[in-house]
Design a protein around this motif. Sequence first.
Motif, PDB file in Angstrom:
ATOM      1  N   ALA A  68      -5.076  -0.291   5.277  1.00  0.00           N
ATOM      2  CA  ALA A  68      -4.243  -1.031   4.324  1.00  0.00           C
ATOM      3  C   ALA A  68      -4.229  -2.523   4.665  1.00  0.00           C
ATOM      4  O   ALA A  68      -4.375  -3.381   3.795  1.00  0.00           O
TER       5      ALA A  68
ATOM      6  N   ILE B  56      -2.997   0.499  -3.794  1.00  0.00           N
ATOM      7  CA  ILE B  56      -2.605  -0.864  -3.399  1.00  0.00           C
ATOM      8  C   ILE B  56      -2.388  -1.739  -4.621  1.00  0.00           C
ATOM      9  O   ILE B  56      -3.169  -1.683  -5.580  1.00  0.00           O
TER      10      ILE B  56
ATOM     11  N   ILE C  37       3.235  -1.061   4.110  1.00  0.00           N
ATOM     12  CA  ILE C  37       2.668   0.258   3.800  1.00  0.00           C
ATOM     13  C   ILE C  37       3.820   1.259   3.728  1.00  0.00           C
ATOM     14  O   ILE C  37       4.715   1.247   4.575  1.00  0.00           O
TER      15      ILE C  37
ATOM     16  N   LEU D 187      -4.980   5.437  -0.303  1.00  0.00           N
ATOM     17  CA  LEU D 187      -4.136   4.237  -0.415  1.00  0.00           C
ATOM     18  C   LEU D 187      -4.144   3.742  -1.852  1.00  0.00           C
ATOM     19  O   LEU D 187      -5.208   3.582  -2.457  1.00  0.00           O
TER      20      LEU D 187
ATOM     21  N   ALA E 103       0.859  -1.191   0.000  1.00  0.00           N
ATOM     22  CA  ALA E 103       0.000   0.000   0.000  1.00  0.00           C
ATOM     23  C   ALA E 103       0.892   1.236   0.000  1.00  0.00           C
ATOM     24  O   ALA E 103       1.722   1.405   0.891  1.00  0.00           O
TER      25      ALA E 103
END
Length: 311
Positions: free
Chosen positions: A35, A271, A43, A269, A8
């Motif tokens: 996340a 991802i 992350i 975020l 993330a």
Amino acid sequence: MPRYLTIAAAQSGPISRTASRAETVARLVEQMRDARSRGAELIVFTECALTAFFPHWWIDDEAELDSWFERDFPSPATQPLFDAAAELGIGFCLGYAEIAFEAGRKRRFNTSVLVDQTGRIVGKYRKLHLPGHEDHRPHNPFQNLEKRYFEVGNLPLGTWRTLGGIVGMCICNDRRWPETFRMLGLGGAELVLVGYNTPDHIPEHPEMDHLVDFHNRLCLQAGAYQNGCWVVGVAKAGTEEGVSQMGQTSIIAPSGEAVAMSSTLGDELVIHRCDLDLVKPYKEYIWNFARNRRPEFYGPITDQADATPPQ
Ligand code: CDT
């Protein structure tokens, strides 16, 4: 066989100059929880993620300047990040302004750390390429005082075996230098993590303003492709204390393709489930450094006058 790591990239929207560390850390921990709930195992936060980007303004007072830095890391204020990492089983990379007492004096660095899924610091890097100026330029709409507030980092561009891969870090302006990515590439990096605070206006060179996004993509994508690695670029985006900063938080595959990118200028975020084994065809075929690099012919620099063509 695929070697997946779900990453993330945690874009940050603006952080107010008056936000406390506790408030900002709580905001980052919330992104961590989000996340993890979406499958992330790592992350990546941005450069100087704990505060507003204070090099954008002039600070005369030493105590005030110190207040933007971390003396202990973790400290009681930042410990919740480490606790959440261990509790959730998620690694993180985070940039912060560091005060270190070394060689008998106080030193200030622009630093990032890599933390594994048990909440242990496994890697640390201090920014090498510091942009901007040391003098006050009150005629500019904002300052760029990294050269005044930070020393050049004194740690190598390292890579670490962690999170199932080989991971390197660099910080913001470092990404513009091919040497950065190449050194990390030579260190075997399969994944490079980089946070940035990049204004979309360059006071000294406004003719470049329309290229700011392009130059970001160019550097990240070239760095990834030319070294056969994944690159995660994470912005502090939006208008912070009057300074408008670009977004484009993105995840770049070893092919150089951007596989995911932010669409806002706020907390967001980005991802992607990254297959670290995708580095293989690049590292083993096109960028087989051991077989194809010719460092013995890369120097020393020849003066034009000495460059006699072969007869
Ligand atoms: N933080 C940081 O390094 N910012 C610089 C601004 C330079 S403007 C060309 C960057 O390279 O993004």
